[in-house]
Scaffold this motif. Structure first.
Motif, PDB file in Angstrom:
ATOM      1  N   ASN A 161       0.510  -1.117   0.030  1.00  0.00           N
ATOM      2  CA  ASN A 161      -0.022   0.114  -0.084  1.00  0.00           C
ATOM      3  C   ASN A 161       1.032   1.249   0.041  1.00  0.00           C
ATOM      4  OD1 ASN A 161      -2.035  -2.231  -0.348  1.00  0.00           O
ATOM      5  ND2 ASN A 161      -3.118  -1.078   1.889  1.00  0.00           N
ATOM      6  N   ALA A 162       2.447   1.457   1.109  1.00  0.00           N
ATOM      7  CA  ALA A 162       2.833   2.437   0.654  1.00  0.00           C
ATOM      8  C   ALA A 162       3.201   2.790  -0.395  1.00  0.00           C
ATOM      9  CB  ALA A 162       3.863   2.028   2.200  1.00  0.00           C
ATOM     10  N   ILE A 163       3.740   1.855  -1.864  1.00  0.00           N
ATOM     11  CA  ILE A 163       4.624   2.089  -2.734  1.00  0.00           C
ATOM     12  C   ILE A 163       3.548   2.620  -3.765  1.00  0.00           C
ATOM     13  CG2 ILE A 163       4.794   0.893  -4.803  1.00  0.00           C
ATOM     14  CD1 ILE A 163       6.618  -1.290  -3.034  1.00  0.00           C
ATOM     15  N   TYR A 164       2.275   1.772  -3.519  1.00  0.00           N
ATOM     16  CA  TYR A 164       0.779   2.597  -4.583  1.00  0.00           C
ATOM     17  C   TYR A 164       0.740   4.469  -4.202  1.00  0.00           C
ATOM     18  CZ  TYR A 164      -1.920  -0.935  -6.350  1.00  0.00           C
ATOM     19  OH  TYR A 164      -2.141  -2.563  -7.138  1.00  0.00           O
ATOM     20  N   GLN A 165       1.212   4.570  -2.533  1.00  0.00           N
ATOM     21  CA  GLN A 165       0.647   5.574  -2.232  1.00  0.00           C
ATOM     22  C   GLN A 165       2.315   6.225  -2.686  1.00  0.00           C
ATOM     23  OE1 GLN A 165      -2.351   5.868  -0.807  1.00  0.00           O
ATOM     24  NE2 GLN A 165      -1.548   7.983   0.389  1.00  0.00           N
ATOM     25  N   GLN A 166       3.195   6.097  -3.104  1.00  0.00           N
ATOM     26  CA  GLN A 166       4.313   6.452  -3.426  1.00  0.00           C
ATOM     27  C   GLN A 166       4.091   7.356  -5.054  1.00  0.00           C
ATOM     28  OE1 GLN A 166       8.039   3.488  -2.519  1.00  0.00           O
ATOM     29  NE2 GLN A 166       7.339   4.406  -0.500  1.00  0.00           N
ATOM     30  N   MET A 167       3.687   6.024  -5.142  1.00  0.00           N
ATOM     31  CA  MET A 167       3.074   5.948  -6.853  1.00  0.00           C
ATOM     32  C   MET A 167       2.319   6.822  -7.009  1.00  0.00           C
ATOM     33  SD  MET A 167       5.895   4.791  -8.480  1.00  0.00           S
ATOM     34  CE  MET A 167       6.693   3.277  -7.855  1.00  0.00           C
ATOM     35  N   GLY A 168       1.329   7.581  -6.363  1.00  0.00           N
ATOM     36  CA  GLY A 168       0.473   8.702  -6.757  1.00  0.00           C
ATOM     37  C   GLY A 168      -1.378   7.402  -6.385  1.00  0.00           C
ATOM     38  N   PHE A 169      -1.076   6.627  -6.650  1.00  0.00           N
ATOM     39  CA  PHE A 169      -2.317   5.848  -6.460  1.00  0.00           C
ATOM     40  C   PHE A 169      -2.720   6.221  -4.670  1.00  0.00           C
ATOM     41  CE2 PHE A 169      -0.321   3.796 -10.032  1.00  0.00           C
ATOM     42  CZ  PHE A 169      -1.148   4.400 -11.128  1.00  0.00           C
ATOM     43  N   GLU A 170      -4.268   6.800  -4.971  1.00  0.00           N
ATOM     44  CA  GLU A 170      -4.608   6.662  -3.521  1.00  0.00           C
ATOM     45  C   GLU A 170      -5.578   5.472  -3.080  1.00  0.00           C
ATOM     46  OE1 GLU A 170      -4.324   8.566  -1.108  1.00  0.00           O
ATOM     47  OE2 GLU A 170      -2.277   9.862  -2.394  1.00  0.00           O
ATOM     48  N   ILE A 171      -5.306   5.180  -1.915  1.00  0.00           N
ATOM     49  CA  ILE A 171      -6.665   4.454  -2.287  1.00  0.00           C
ATOM     50  C   ILE A 171      -7.636   3.821  -0.474  1.00  0.00           C
ATOM     51  CG2 ILE A 171      -5.497   2.385  -2.600  1.00  0.00           C
ATOM     52  CD1 ILE A 171      -4.063   0.977  -0.226  1.00  0.00           C
ATOM     53  N   GLY A 172      -7.518   4.735  -0.260  1.00  0.00           N
ATOM     54  CA  GLY A 172      -9.028   5.823   0.969  1.00  0.00           C
ATOM     55  C   GLY A 172      -8.237   5.086   2.165  1.00  0.00           C
ATOM     56  N   ASN A 173      -8.782   5.011   2.943  1.00  0.00           N
ATOM     57  CA  ASN A 173      -9.109   5.009   4.460  1.00  0.00           C
ATOM     58  C   ASN A 173      -8.871   3.687   4.587  1.00  0.00           C
ATOM     59  OD1 ASN A 173      -9.874   7.735   4.855  1.00  0.00           O
ATOM     60  ND2 ASN A 173     -11.587   7.538   5.063  1.00  0.00           N
ATOM     61  N   HIS A 174      -7.543   2.896   5.567  1.00  0.00           N
ATOM     62  CA  HIS A 174      -7.168   1.771   5.822  1.00  0.00           C
ATOM     63  C   HIS A 174      -6.700   2.224   7.326  1.00  0.00           C
ATOM     64  CE1 HIS A 174      -4.254   2.587   3.216  1.00  0.00           C
ATOM     65  NE2 HIS A 174      -3.397   1.404   4.030  1.00  0.00           N
ATOM     66  N   GLN A 175      -6.615   1.122   8.178  1.00  0.00           N
ATOM     67  CA  GLN A 175      -4.882   0.585   9.203  1.00  0.00           C
ATOM     68  C   GLN A 175      -5.141  -0.222   9.363  1.00  0.00           C
ATOM     69  OE1 GLN A 175      -6.929   1.465  13.248  1.00  0.00           O
ATOM     70  NE2 GLN A 175      -9.704   1.776  11.925  1.00  0.00           N
ATOM     71  N   ILE A 176      -3.966  -0.943   9.595  1.00  0.00           N
ATOM     72  CA  ILE A 176      -3.325  -2.243  10.102  1.00  0.00           C
ATOM     73  C   ILE A 176      -4.431  -2.424  11.047  1.00  0.00           C
ATOM     74  CG2 ILE A 176      -1.685  -2.021  12.184  1.00  0.00           C
ATOM     75  CD1 ILE A 176       0.074  -3.661  10.985  1.00  0.00           C
ATOM     76  N   TYR A 177      -4.146  -4.023  10.602  1.00  0.00           N
ATOM     77  CA  TYR A 177      -5.341  -5.428  12.155  1.00  0.00           C
ATOM     78  C   TYR A 177      -5.130  -5.439  12.908  1.00  0.00           C
ATOM     79  CZ  TYR A 177      -6.738  -9.153  13.692  1.00  0.00           C
ATOM     80  OH  TYR A 177      -7.542 -10.592  14.253  1.00  0.00           O
ATOM     81  N   GLY A 178      -6.153  -5.137  14.192  1.00  0.00           N
ATOM     82  CA  GLY A 178      -6.167  -5.155  15.435  1.00  0.00           C
ATOM     83  C   GLY A 178      -7.024  -6.464  16.523  1.00  0.00           C
ATOM     84  N   ARG A 179      -6.640  -7.347  16.428  1.00  0.00           N
ATOM     85  CA  ARG A 179      -7.199  -8.348  17.482  1.00  0.00           C
ATOM     86  C   ARG A 179      -8.798  -7.471  18.033  1.00  0.00           C
ATOM     87  NH1 ARG A 179      -4.682 -13.278  19.789  1.00  0.00           N
ATOM     88  NH2 ARG A 179      -3.428 -13.531  17.880  1.00  0.00           N
ATOM     89  N   LYS A 180      -8.334  -7.121  18.791  1.00  0.00           N
ATOM     90  CA  LYS A 180      -9.574  -6.270  19.898  1.00  0.00           C
ATOM     91  C   LYS A 180      -9.907  -5.475  18.746  1.00  0.00           C
ATOM     92  CE  LYS A 180      -6.699  -5.242  24.066  1.00  0.00           C
ATOM     93  NZ  LYS A 180      -6.215  -4.001  24.822  1.00  0.00           N
ATOM     94  N   LEU A 181      -9.697  -4.370  17.634  1.00  0.00           N
ATOM     95  CA  LEU A 181     -10.364  -4.269  16.441  1.00  0.00           C
ATOM     96  C   LEU A 181     -11.950  -4.905  16.647  1.00  0.00           C
ATOM     97  CD1 LEU A 181      -8.468  -1.160  14.590  1.00  0.00           C
ATOM     98  CD2 LEU A 181     -10.346  -0.948  17.037  1.00  0.00           C
ATOM     99  N   MET A 182     -10.927  -6.314  15.753  1.00  0.00           N
ATOM    100  CA  MET A 182     -12.096  -7.361  15.582  1.00  0.00           C
ATOM    101  C   MET A 182     -13.219  -8.377  15.668  1.00  0.00           C
ATOM    102  SD  MET A 182     -12.217  -8.206  12.010  1.00  0.00           S
ATOM    103  CE  MET A 182     -12.845  -9.433  10.728  1.00  0.00           C
ATOM    104  N   LYS A 183     -13.387  -8.092  17.204  1.00  0.00           N
ATOM    105  CA  LYS A 183     -13.842  -8.615  18.467  1.00  0.00           C
ATOM    106  C   LYS A 183     -15.178  -8.007  18.082  1.00  0.00           C
ATOM    107  CE  LYS A 183     -10.411 -11.376  21.066  1.00  0.00           C
ATOM    108  NZ  LYS A 183      -9.877 -11.616  22.093  1.00  0.00           N
ATOM    109  N   THR A 184     -15.693  -6.548  17.979  1.00  0.00           N
ATOM    110  CA  THR A 184     -16.382  -5.679  18.021  1.00  0.00           C
ATOM    111  C   THR A 184     -16.839  -5.534  16.733  1.00  0.00           C
ATOM    112  OG1 THR A 184     -15.230  -3.667  16.660  1.00  0.00           O
ATOM    113  CG2 THR A 184     -15.251  -4.163  19.616  1.00  0.00           C
TER     114      THR A 184
END
Length: 312
Positions: A201-224
């Motif tokens: 995803n970081a290379i996409y950003q560097q190359m000018g391709f915006e992919i939008g909001n996202h965040q790295i996985y967190g186990r506690k988040l997925m439990k909700t």
């Protein structure tokens, strides 16, 4: 005059003896012209590599010091030569940096598509049609029975799923396209991403391709139950085959990879039958050579109108 053996398949892949180079070789070779960074087209260890700068960036991320030695990174539509063959990279619409290879030799234009698609995709350069005497097309889905659905309609299906989703997808190309489309067409969803996908995803950003909001996985988040969509590579998806409290989906153009009969997500990064026919129409070739699939349907479709040769 078209040369029948301008490219041939040998143990290392698709070879052009008139320029002494391989197109997407299967094994490391001396001179490799690489269309895109997926592992089945870009192997490590080639001695001399010709490709786009974006493809090279992905190869360096994936292979590190074993990527090989890049000799030339060409921009699109900027001709260069290997021996007596003039080559030009033309956008293929498959993923960032993907290129068709136009090869010109003794006044004849041979166009190797590599993997390509015509569907709109905000995360890569759009496909560009080009005239050719010989169109060397991938034929993964060259079957009249295979017509890909509208990807936007497919993504909008996620809006009707109110529990968390475990979304399997290939790490490079597919995952980023899905993240962007979810942001655009299922904006209520919150996107979590597997840690192995984040550097891509970081290379996409560097190359000018915006992919939008996202965040790295967190186990506690997925439990909700907050309508999370957790995007994971195939090996992780397979390991969670007993996961509970989530809807398991695998995004692919292949029917056999759909895991739920009721909830399918057909999103393909390859040309379907109609797209291949349209590409042939726009390219206006005298001959069509097929590979990476079954070209027999094209041979039957065109009969005596266009000569179709099956390379594999």
């Amino acid at each position: 005059m078209i040369i029948d053996d301008f490219v041939v398949i040998d143990a290392n892949g698709l070879y052009c003896k008139y320029g002494d180079f391989y197109l997407d070789p299967k094994q490391p070779v001396n001179q490799a012209v690489i269309t895109h960074a997926h592992a089945d087209h870009a192997v490590s260890g080639n001695h001399q590599i010709y490709t786009t700068a974006t493809t090279w960036a992905f190869m360096q991320l994936r292979y590190g010091k074993n990527a090989g030695k890049v000799i030339y990174t060409a921009q699109y539509n900027a001709p260069f030569s290997i021996g007596d063959v003039q080559l030009t990279f033309i956008p293929a619409g498959h993923m960032p940096g993907s290129a068709q290879i136009l090869m010109e030799y003794l006044g004849v234009r041979y166009l190797y598509t590599g993997d390509y698609k015509l569907q709109p995709d905000a995360t890569c350069e759009p496909y560009q049609f080009a005239k050719a005497d010989v169109l060397i097309t991938e034929s993964t889905f060259a079957d009249p029975a295979v017509l890909h659905p509208d990807p936007v309609t497919e993504i909008k299906k996620l809006n009707d799923i109110k529990i968390n989703i475990l979304l399997g997808a290939y790490s490079l190309g597919k995952s980023q396209r899905l993240i962007r489309m979810i942001n655009d067409y299922a904006p209520r969803k919150k996107i979590l991403v597997h840690h192995r996908i984040m550097p891509i995803n970081a290379i996409y950003q560097q190359m000018g391709f915006e992919i939008g909001n996202h965040q790295i996985y967190g186990r506690k988040l997925m439990k909700t139950q907050e309508e999370w969509v957790y995007v994971v590579p195939p090996f992780t998806f397979d390991s969670y085959f007993r996961a509970t409290g989530v809807k398991r989906l695998f995004a692919s153009g292949w029917k056999n990879l759909q895991v739920n009969a009721q909830d399918t997500l057909f999103v393909s990064d390859h040309a379907d039958w109609n797209d291949i026919i349209e590409t042939i129409k726009q390219s206006q070739p005298t001959q069509v050579w097929t590979l990476h699939g079954n070209g027999s349907h094209l041979k039957e479709h065109f009969k005596d109108d266009i000569f179709v040769k099956l390379l594999n």
